[in-house]
Design a protein around this motif. Structure first.
Motif, PDB file in Angstrom:
ATOM      1  N   SER A 352      38.259  70.488  57.831  1.00  0.00           N
ATOM      2  CA  SER A 352      38.723  70.634  59.194  1.00  0.00           C
ATOM      3  C   SER A 352      38.159  71.822  59.455  1.00  0.00           C
ATOM      4  CB  SER A 352      40.551  70.869  59.076  1.00  0.00           C
ATOM      5  OG  SER A 352      40.522  71.370  60.222  1.00  0.00           O
ATOM      6  N   ASN A 353      37.633  71.833  60.960  1.00  0.00           N
ATOM      7  CA  ASN A 353      37.761  72.862  61.615  1.00  0.00           C
ATOM      8  C   ASN A 353      38.803  73.750  62.037  1.00  0.00           C
ATOM      9  OD1 ASN A 353      35.269  72.021  62.572  1.00  0.00           O
ATOM     10  ND2 ASN A 353      35.965  71.272  64.388  1.00  0.00           N
ATOM     11  N   LEU A 354      39.840  73.531  61.506  1.00  0.00           N
ATOM     12  CA  LEU A 354      41.445  74.554  61.767  1.00  0.00           C
ATOM     13  C   LEU A 354      41.047  75.354  60.237  1.00  0.00           C
ATOM     14  CD1 LEU A 354      43.744  72.500  63.504  1.00  0.00           C
ATOM     15  CD2 LEU A 354      42.000  74.085  64.851  1.00  0.00           C
ATOM     16  N   GLY A 355      40.804  75.240  59.367  1.00  0.00           N
ATOM     17  CA  GLY A 355      41.082  75.760  57.703  1.00  0.00           C
ATOM     18  C   GLY A 355      41.801  75.083  57.377  1.00  0.00           C
ATOM     19  N   GLY A 356      42.173  75.201  55.732  1.00  0.00           N
ATOM     20  CA  GLY A 356      43.240  74.880  54.757  1.00  0.00           C
ATOM     21  C   GLY A 356      42.989  73.440  54.551  1.00  0.00           C
ATOM     22  N   GLY A 357      43.454  72.247  54.956  1.00  0.00           N
ATOM     23  CA  GLY A 357      43.110  70.797  54.817  1.00  0.00           C
ATOM     24  C   GLY A 357      42.858  70.812  52.997  1.00  0.00           C
ATOM     25  N   ASP A 358      44.230  71.081  52.110  1.00  0.00           N
ATOM     26  CA  ASP A 358      43.786  71.334  50.175  1.00  0.00           C
ATOM     27  C   ASP A 358      45.166  71.117  50.243  1.00  0.00           C
ATOM     28  OD1 ASP A 358      44.593  73.906  50.999  1.00  0.00           O
ATOM     29  OD2 ASP A 358      43.744  74.736  49.205  1.00  0.00           O
ATOM     30  N   THR A 359      46.150  70.496  50.960  1.00  0.00           N
ATOM     31  CA  THR A 359      47.434  70.699  50.815  1.00  0.00           C
ATOM     32  C   THR A 359      48.098  69.066  52.117  1.00  0.00           C
ATOM     33  OG1 THR A 359      47.912  72.597  49.783  1.00  0.00           O
ATOM     34  CG2 THR A 359      49.413  71.537  50.719  1.00  0.00           C
ATOM     35  N   PHE A 360      48.216  68.360  51.699  1.00  0.00           N
ATOM     36  CA  PHE A 360      49.228  67.118  51.853  1.00  0.00           C
ATOM     37  C   PHE A 360      50.339  66.495  51.465  1.00  0.00           C
ATOM     38  CE2 PHE A 360      45.600  66.314  50.354  1.00  0.00           C
ATOM     39  CZ  PHE A 360      44.452  66.941  51.683  1.00  0.00           C
ATOM     40  N   SER A 361      51.068  66.103  52.230  1.00  0.00           N
ATOM     41  CA  SER A 361      52.754  66.000  53.361  1.00  0.00           C
ATOM     42  C   SER A 361      53.096  64.237  53.109  1.00  0.00           C
ATOM     43  CB  SER A 361      53.030  66.630  53.713  1.00  0.00           C
ATOM     44  OG  SER A 361      54.812  66.965  54.320  1.00  0.00           O
ATOM     45  N   LEU A 362      53.743  64.076  52.009  1.00  0.00           N
ATOM     46  CA  LEU A 362      53.522  62.490  52.580  1.00  0.00           C
ATOM     47  C   LEU A 362      55.334  62.795  52.284  1.00  0.00           C
ATOM     48  CD1 LEU A 362      53.116  59.485  51.599  1.00  0.00           C
ATOM     49  CD2 LEU A 362      53.851  60.191  48.809  1.00  0.00           C
ATOM     50  N   ASP A 363      55.316  61.821  53.417  1.00  0.00           N
ATOM     51  CA  ASP A 363      57.429  61.064  53.483  1.00  0.00           C
ATOM     52  C   ASP A 363      57.316  59.580  52.527  1.00  0.00           C
ATOM     53  OD1 ASP A 363      59.513  59.571  54.877  1.00  0.00           O
ATOM     54  OD2 ASP A 363      59.462  60.879  56.831  1.00  0.00           O
TER      55      ASP A 363
END
Length: 739
Positions: A352-363
């Motif tokens: 991702s261009n915004l940084g991060g992306g190693d954590t996810f949220s699941l509903d």
């Protein structure tokens, strides 16, 4: 006569392009593949008609072509294996019965292809009749314009270029036919110079008209487009009582379903995978009578990259194959969620261009996965890689569940996924019970409801779809009143109907498999698929306690990628006809299934056909140009054959020494003289005709050659060396026909 020899060729060329306009939209609007096979058949049929191939040979060639490609596309066995033909004939007989009983949705793909071949065959015959016999083309030209304009208006097919091509082709054909009708009517001898002037003027008129039409300024429409109004393309909004047209694509609000939408072919994803898959975004569990919402008390679960995704669509006793895929959201895509196949296990990497992306949220209620940035806020990924399992279900295991059992399924879960509004009309329940009354288990009941929507009274429609009124139930309106709609109508109706008979279901949103784009450059075993907003889709998942959530596809014209083993060792698609044992020899599986299995020679053959299709798809302009140039060269060679064909005849007989060659050489000479314009009358004897030829060329060679030919014809014998003596006469006469 010679001046008109180019005319039939040009008429056939233009006729080919007119029929081609009927074929072009098929690949975009239907699931038909390998369009080039039908185009090649059309071209072959037109060429045989132009060269006046004897009818018996023409039929044999066309039948061979049809059978060869039906075998190549639909059967695993080779063409010369007798068993496949027996299976095809049996399939032909079965489908003919279905055809006359108007059960059209159950027709097999190979039978539909066979009918399409026959249709093209008839169109070529009619083209020959209209162009050369009646010398009329206006009706066919007019119908072609209506056909493409209707498709442009009511489907996502863009016919702007098609209209220009059709107008140019149609005017050219009508201009040529008008010229030759006037010549015949006035009994005027055709001169090459006159016909050339006519064609130059006709070409100039058409070119000028097209250029003016393209360059001229276009006034804006004075009135709004009447089509949406006439078709009822309005969407009701309860908040402001306004009416508007919605656009297809993924959306988050499903509280008020219904109404028409406009197509949108904007690309949203590119997928690198070994085959097509349905791509989930979220599920919803509560039907309100107007649409779908989430039940309360959802929980957000966070997990890291490489962790097992806490989504469990099927149980551990389901056999699976492990695969990976890469997803490329296009620039400008604004949703931060992950799309994934039903059997997702891990998210391997995210960029991702915004940084991060190693954590996810699941509903955990809707099973929507969001990508989180370094600040724990959702971000849009540029690329991610996922690992997933492909289930292979056993029908005998799916059929084990016959009723709800609190020992194997939690009552709270069962209640949630069989929830229905109190206001649901009773006739929805009555219809579901009627459809499933003969089935004893949940799986067969689900298949019965899924197959019910293939009935001819239900149609897939995107525009002429009304919004339910204040007192209307969304599913009830579709089932009993309109019977037309798109995926939301079909999937919601199946989910609700199964709930009425006590089978737990949920409504799933996402994307279907998309369109094949090309083979992956980094991994040749994988393909690149393109997903657009038009691929946004919804379907149904049914819960089986011993199997988990199993997807079903009720929408007419769609089929999912679920593999179900109905018989030991026989894996087929989960379509409506899958429960029927497959005949031997077996038909070829879809390209995606074959890629997943890694089949050998058959996959290579299919791969070759797919590569050819890719070439046609990606370079159709170049292919069209090459075809046009080839046809032009062929037309020029045909037009000026009088300059080169006699030399070919001379070479052909140059080294022949037998005296019997006089017979065939004389007949060839007669044809060449007739082609040159020195025509023999029907009641004219050979000697009279020979004197006419000699007078025309100021020679006596034809009389001497005819004398030798009559000696050979009537006495069946010639002095030895006769051909050697007369060959010079024959060669001189052939050379005189060089135009």
């Amino acid at each position: 006569m010679r001046n008109r020899e180019l005319s039939p060729f040009l008429l056939y060329v233009f006729g080919f392009f007119l029929i081609w306009e009927w074929i072009r939209p098929i690949e975009q609007l239907t699931d038909t593949s390998y369009i080039w096979v039908f185009i090649l058949f059309l071209l072959l049929s037109i060429l045989m008609s132009f060269f006046r191939v004897k009818w018996i040979f023409s039929i044999l060639i066309k039948v061979f072509y049809i059978l060869f490609f039906i075998n190549r596309l639909y059967y695993q066995e080779g063409f010369f294996y007798n068993g496949w033909l027996t299976a095809f004939l049996a399939d032909l007989k079965h489908n003919t019965v279905l055809l006359f009983s108007r059960n059209w949705n159950d027709l097999s793909n190979d039978f539909c292809s066979f009918l399409f071949f026959i249709l093209l065959w008839l169109m070529v015959y009619l083209l020959h009749y209209w162009l050369l016999k009646r010398q009329r083309i206006f009706i066919f030209f007019f119908l072609t314009l209506i056909y493409i304009t209707v498709l442009d208006t009511f489907t996502h097919y863009s016919a702007k270029a098609a209209i220009v091509r059709t107008v140019v082709t149609g005017f050219a054909v009508m201009g040529m036919l008008s010229f030759y009708r006037m010549v015949v009517k006035e009994k005027v001898p055709i001169q090459y110079a006159a016909s050339r002037k006519w064609m130059v003027l006709l070409s100039g008129m058409i070119t000028l008209s097209v250029l003016i039409g393209i360059a001229a300024p276009k006034a804006a429409p004075i009135w709004p487009d009447p089509v949406p109004y006439l078709k009822g393309d309005k969407k009701y909004h309860a908040d402001d009582n306004s009416m508007s047209l919605q656009t297809i694509g993924y959306g988050t609000n499903d509280e008020h379903l219904g109404g028409p939408f406009m197509g949108d072919n904007k690309t949203v994803f590119q997928i690198e995978a070994k085959g097509k898959h349905y791509w989930k975004v979220e599920t919803k569990d509560m039907y309100t009578g107007k649409g779908w919402v989430l039940s309360p008390e959802s929980e957000k679960i966070q997990f890291k990259i490489g962790d097992i995704v806490p989504v469990f669509p099927f149980s551990k006793n389901v056999q699976t194959d492990k695969e990976t895929a890469r997803v490329f959201p296009v620039e400008g895509y604004r949703f931060p969620h992950i799309i994934y196949p039903a059997g997702i296990r891990k998210i391997m990497s995210v960029h991702s261009n915004l940084g991060g992306g190693d954590t996810f949220s699941l509903d955990n209620k809707m099973e929507r996965i969001l990508v989180l940035g370094s600040n724990k806020q959702p971000i849009v990924p540029n690329l991610y890689t996922i690992e997933f399992d492909i289930p292979k279900y056993q029908a005998k295991d799916l059929r084990q569940t016959k009723k709800f059992d609190a020992k194997v399924m939690e009552p709270a879960m069962y209640k949630k996924y069989t929830q229905l509004p109190e206001e649901l009309p009773q006739r929805v329940t009555d219809l579901a019970k009627k459809i499933t009354s003969k089935e004893k288990n949940w799986f067969d009941k689900a298949k019965a409801v899924e197959k019910y929507f293939s009935r001819m009274e239900y149609t897939y429609e995107q525009k002429d779809v009304p919004m339910p009124g204040m007192n209307d139930d969304y599913v009830d309106q579709f089932l009993f009143e309109t019977k037309r709609g798109y995926c939301n109508n079909f999937s919601s109706s199946m989910a609700v109907m199964l709930r009425t008979v006590g089978i737990p279901t949920r409504w799933v949103k996402g994307y279907n498999g998309g369109e094949f784009l090309q083979y992956s450059k980094t991994d040749p075993s994988k393909q690149i698929y393109e997903l657009t907003n038009n691929n946004a889709h919804s379907w149904v998942e049914v819960y089986f306690p011993n199997q988990g959530w199993v997807p079903f596809e009720p929408t007419k014209g769609f089929s999912n990628d679920v593999a179900i083993n109905y018989l030991d060792g026989t894996t087929t698609s989960s379509g409506p006809a899958a429960a029927v044992p497959v005949m031997k020899p077996v038909k070829k599986p879809d390209m995606e299934t074959k890629n997943a299995k890694g089949s050998g020679k058959s996959a290579d053959q299919k791969s070759m056909l797919k590569k050819i299709k890719v070439i046609f798809k990606n370079h159709w302009k170049l292919v069209g140009l090459v075809l046009f140039v080839a046809l032009g060269v062929a037309g020029i060679l045909y037009r000026f054959r009088g300059k080169w064909y006699p030399y070919l005849l001379l070479i052909r007989f140059r080294f022949r020494k037998k005296d019997e060659n006089i017979g065939s050489a004389y007949l060839i000479l007669l044809k060449q003289l007739n082609r040159y314009g020195v025509t023999r009358k029907e009641d004219q004897t050979l000697r009279n005709y020979a004197r006419y030829v000699d007078a025309f060329f100021s020679t006596e060679e034809m009389t001497h050659f005819t004398s030798r030919y009559e000696q050979y014809l009537y006495h069946n014998q010639l002095p030895e060396g006769s051909w050697k003596e007369t060959r010079k006469l024959w060669e001189n006469l052939i050379k005189r026909t060089i135009a």
